[in-house]
Design a protein around this motif. Structure first.
Motif, PDB file in Angstrom:
ATOM      1  N   PRO A 108      39.485  52.266  69.043  1.00 47.95           N
ATOM      2  CA  PRO A 108      38.116  52.095  68.522  1.00 47.95           C
ATOM      3  C   PRO A 108      38.105  51.393  67.169  1.00 47.95           C
ATOM      4  N   GLU A 109      37.012  50.687  66.942  1.00 51.87           N
ATOM      5  CA  GLU A 109      36.852  49.982  65.673  1.00 51.87           C
ATOM      6  C   GLU A 109      36.633  50.959  64.527  1.00 51.87           C
ATOM      7  N   THR A 110      35.974  52.085  64.794  1.00 51.59           N
ATOM      8  CA  THR A 110      35.730  53.124  63.805  1.00 51.59           C
ATOM      9  C   THR A 110      35.778  54.468  64.501  1.00 51.59           C
ATOM     10  N   ILE A 111      36.176  55.506  63.758  1.00 54.20           N
ATOM     11  CA  ILE A 111      36.248  56.849  64.347  1.00 54.20           C
ATOM     12  C   ILE A 111      35.092  57.728  63.879  1.00 54.20           C
ATOM     13  N   THR A 112      34.211  57.183  63.072  1.00 48.56           N
ATOM     14  CA  THR A 112      33.081  57.984  62.576  1.00 48.56           C
ATOM     15  C   THR A 112      31.911  57.976  63.548  1.00 48.56           C
ATOM     16  N   GLN A 113      31.834  56.994  64.420  1.00 48.41           N
ATOM     17  CA  GLN A 113      30.756  56.941  65.405  1.00 48.41           C
ATOM     18  C   GLN A 113      31.236  56.197  66.646  1.00 48.41           C
ATOM     19  N   VAL A 114      30.538  56.447  67.759  1.00 50.29           N
ATOM     20  CA  VAL A 114      30.865  55.795  69.027  1.00 50.29           C
ATOM     21  C   VAL A 114      29.954  54.589  69.196  1.00 50.29           C
ATOM     22  N   LEU A 115      30.552  53.413  69.212  1.00 53.20           N
ATOM     23  CA  LEU A 115      29.789  52.172  69.365  1.00 53.20           C
ATOM     24  C   LEU A 115      29.728  51.764  70.840  1.00 53.20           C
ATOM     25  N   ASP A 116      28.712  50.947  71.164  1.00 59.02           N
ATOM     26  CA  ASP A 116      28.615  50.430  72.530  1.00 59.02           C
ATOM     27  C   ASP A 116      29.768  49.500  72.873  1.00 59.02           C
ATOM     28  N   THR A 117      30.403  48.941  71.847  1.00 58.56           N
ATOM     29  CA  THR A 117      31.522  48.026  72.070  1.00 58.56           C
ATOM     30  C   THR A 117      32.874  48.733  72.058  1.00 58.56           C
ATOM     31  N   SER A 118      32.876  50.062  71.907  1.00 56.40           N
ATOM     32  CA  SER A 118      34.132  50.805  71.823  1.00 56.40           C
ATOM     33  C   SER A 118      34.877  50.795  73.156  1.00 56.40           C
ATOM     34  N   PRO A 119      36.209  51.008  73.129  1.00 52.65           N
ATOM     35  CA  PRO A 119      36.972  51.099  74.376  1.00 52.65           C
ATOM     36  C   PRO A 119      36.462  52.234  75.256  1.00 52.65           C
ATOM     37  N   ILE A 120      36.664  52.088  76.564  1.00 50.92           N
ATOM     38  CA  ILE A 120      36.222  53.088  77.534  1.00 50.92           C
ATOM     39  C   ILE A 120      37.449  53.677  78.209  1.00 50.92           C
ATOM     40  N   ASP A 121      37.523  54.999  78.275  1.00 57.71           N
ATOM     41  CA  ASP A 121      38.611  55.707  78.947  1.00 57.71           C
ATOM     42  C   ASP A 121      37.977  56.769  79.834  1.00 57.71           C
ATOM     43  N   VAL A 122      38.007  56.555  81.154  1.00 58.37           N
ATOM     44  CA  VAL A 122      37.332  57.457  82.081  1.00 58.37           C
ATOM     45  C   VAL A 122      38.236  57.686  83.287  1.00 58.37           C
ATOM     46  N   ALA A 123      38.177  58.892  83.856  1.00 60.87           N
ATOM     47  CA  ALA A 123      39.018  59.255  85.001  1.00 60.87           C
ATOM     48  C   ALA A 123      38.148  59.504  86.222  1.00 60.87           C
ATOM     49  N   SER A 124      38.714  59.204  87.402  1.00 62.40           N
ATOM     50  CA  SER A 124      38.015  59.512  88.648  1.00 62.40           C
ATOM     51  C   SER A 124      38.165  60.999  88.960  1.00 62.40           C
ATOM     52  N   THR A 125      37.112  61.615  89.460  1.00 65.79           N
ATOM     53  CA  THR A 125      37.133  63.036  89.803  1.00 65.79           C
ATOM     54  C   THR A 125      36.905  63.173  91.300  1.00 65.79           C
ATOM     55  N   HIS A 126      37.823  63.884  91.967  1.00 69.71           N
ATOM     56  CA  HIS A 126      37.733  64.047  93.405  1.00 69.71           C
ATOM     57  C   HIS A 126      38.581  65.231  93.812  1.00 69.71           C
ATOM     58  N   THR A 127      38.308  65.785  94.996  1.00 66.35           N
ATOM     59  CA  THR A 127      39.106  66.905  95.486  1.00 66.35           C
ATOM     60  C   THR A 127      40.498  66.468  95.931  1.00 66.35           C
ATOM     61  N   LYS A 128      40.661  65.171  96.210  1.00 70.01           N
ATOM     62  CA  LYS A 128      41.965  64.632  96.583  1.00 70.01           C
ATOM     63  C   LYS A 128      42.648  64.027  95.368  1.00 70.01           C
ATOM     64  N   VAL A 129      43.966  63.907  95.464  1.00 66.35           N
ATOM     65  CA  VAL A 129      44.698  63.172  94.431  1.00 66.35           C
ATOM     66  C   VAL A 129      44.320  61.694  94.552  1.00 66.35           C
ATOM     67  N   SER A 130      43.797  61.129  93.493  1.00 64.09           N
ATOM     68  CA  SER A 130      43.264  59.767  93.554  1.00 64.09           C
ATOM     69  C   SER A 130      43.896  58.920  92.457  1.00 64.09           C
ATOM     70  N   ILE A 131      45.013  58.303  92.796  1.00 70.47           N
ATOM     71  CA  ILE A 131      45.654  57.361  91.880  1.00 70.47           C
ATOM     72  C   ILE A 131      45.063  55.988  92.159  1.00 70.47           C
ATOM     73  N   LEU A 132      44.377  55.422  91.195  1.00 74.69           N
ATOM     74  CA  LEU A 132      43.689  54.150  91.394  1.00 74.69           C
ATOM     75  C   LEU A 132      44.703  53.012  91.454  1.00 74.69           C
ATOM     76  N   ARG A 133      44.598  52.190  92.515  1.00 75.85           N
ATOM     77  CA  ARG A 133      45.562  51.118  92.757  1.00 75.85           C
ATOM     78  C   ARG A 133      44.989  49.736  92.449  1.00 75.85           C
TER      79      ARG A 133
END
Length: 417
Positions: free
Chosen positions: A13-38
């Motif tokens: 992130p460019e700054t740690i004091t606030q979340v900007l719209d341009t900040s990096p995105i880190d998101v995980a898939s949620t599912h009942t199965k093991v889902s390794i994204l290929r």
């Protein structure tokens, strides 16, 4: 994980004091199965993500930020993680394992229900494409999909389709074979507009070759295309005439691994389309009789076109209007007919069980039409005898010449008891 907006290599992130719209995105898939994204591919203004057993849709708001991003399950289909999906128009094609063979699905949004579906486009040929497919490539200009497998690394499996008003009018699989498994190894393929580029490894080096898949392609100054592989014209080779032996030696830029043909082309005193007989072929040299240094010609590998008809049955309509095949009784096929256009040569082979093969040849020269010694491309119907029971019969059309052959439809006549 996505980088900062417009900063492809900034994952902090460019700054740690606030979340900007341009900040990096880190998101995980949620599912009942093991889902390794290929794999990930753009689809319908969203991002389609593939795991081994599930397809996800990555969504956001008007702008994609870490505050509004979500990953939702779209469909549940098995996929082959070694095959990267490929987009073609409004659809996405991906592979899946069929045991000893490979299947291909077409991912799309059904217009009537607005639901995401993935039809098996190999359902009619479940044992055709081998395992270990590692590359898919598509040409939307000509509605062609190409699959490359390491189990048969000298062949391309080609899917040609045609859709009109949400109806699939053509769904055809075929195979292009180059040389043999010991002489040709296709490392990769990719379409650029209407041309398929191939990286082909042979014993004398790695070659970059291209194939134009346009159906209306013709040679310069002609109304047809000379069908040869590794095709060169006389300006791309070295030629030397020996007056003592009255022979011309042609030196190619590559080593000969398959039977070669020398065929006249337009623009000189020689006759276009006529085959020039060779005396010998070896190494990088082809020897022909006479002095052809003032002639125009093509040089290339000879290959064969082959189409085998499926087993034929009488069909009747049931109470719902669908057509069903009649399996009872005996159907004796009397003769077969094919309709063609702009065709110069082909042969037919009829192989009944327990009898010799019956072969006929169409040369394009019909009595009362055309000129001898020229290329005659004809339109019409060609009929040949069969005289065999429908389930004890194989009918094949072949063309191993450099002349074109185009078939529109086929029909047969027979006796049913």
């Amino acid at each position: 994980i996505m980088s900062r907006s417009a900063e492809f290599y900034e994952f902090f992130p460019e700054t740690i004091t606030q979340v900007l719209d341009t900040s990096p995105i880190d998101v995980a898939s949620t599912h009942t199965k093991v889902s390794i994204l290929r794999h990930a591919i753009s689809f319908d203004e969203e991002l389609l993500l593939f795991s081994d057993q599930t397809q996800f849709i990555l969504k956001g708001g008007a702008t994609l930020t870490s505050e509004n991003i979500s990953i939702n399950v779209a469909t549940e289909f098995e996929t082959d993680k070694s095959i990267k999906p490929v987009g073609a128009g409004s659809n996405v094609y991906f592979g899946f394992n069929k045991g000893a063979f490979t299947g291909i699905r077409e991912f799309f949004i059904a217009s009537d229900t607005d639901t995401k579906q993935a039809d098996d486009i190999t359902a009619n040929v479940p044992k055709y494409i081998p395992t270990n497919v590692f590359k898919l490539s598509s040409a939307t200009n000509e509605n062609i999909l190409v699959a490359l497998s390491s189990d048969e690394d000298n062949a391309l499996y080609v899917y040609q389709y045609y859709v009109s008003q949400n109806r699939r009018l053509q769904s055809a699989w075929s195979k292009f074979t180059f040389g043999t498994t010991s002489t040709d190894t296709i490392l990769n393929v990719e379409f650029i507009e209407n041309e398929l580029f191939l990286i082909n490894e042979r014993s004398d080096g790695v070659y970059l070759e291209k194939m134009n898949v346009s159906p209306a392609l013709v040679d310069t100054g002609e109304t047809y295309l000379t069908h040869l592989d590794r095709k060169l014209n006389n300006t791309q080779i070295t030629e030397n005439y020996n007056s003592g032996t009255n022979q011309t030696t042609i030196t190619l830029p590559y080593t000969i691994t398959r039977p070669m043909k020398v065929v006249g082309r337009s623009g000189a005193s020689n006759k276009a389309g006529q085959e020039i007989a060779t005396v010998s072929q070896s190494g990088t040299s082809i020897v022909v009789s006479g002095d052809i240094t003032a002639q125009n010609y093509f040089i290339g590998e000879q290959y064969e076109f082959l189409f085998q008809f499926s087993q034929q049955f009488i069909q009747v309509a049931d109470t719902q209007g669908s057509r069903i095949s009649v399996k009872e009784g005996r159907l004796q096929i009397r003769n077969w007919s094919v309709s063609f256009n702009d065709t110069g040569f082909f042969t037919t082979e009829v192989q009944p069980v327990g009898r010799d093969v019956s072969t006929t040849t169409f040369t394009g020269t019909i009595t009362g039409t055309g000129l001898l010694g020229t290329v005659n491309l004809e339109d019409g119907d060609y009929q040949f005898a069969v005289q065999s029971e429908n389930d004890k019969l194989t009918v094949v059309i072949k063309n191993d010449s450099h002349l074109p052959s185009n078939f529109i439809n086929a029909s047969w006549q027979g006796y049913y008891v």
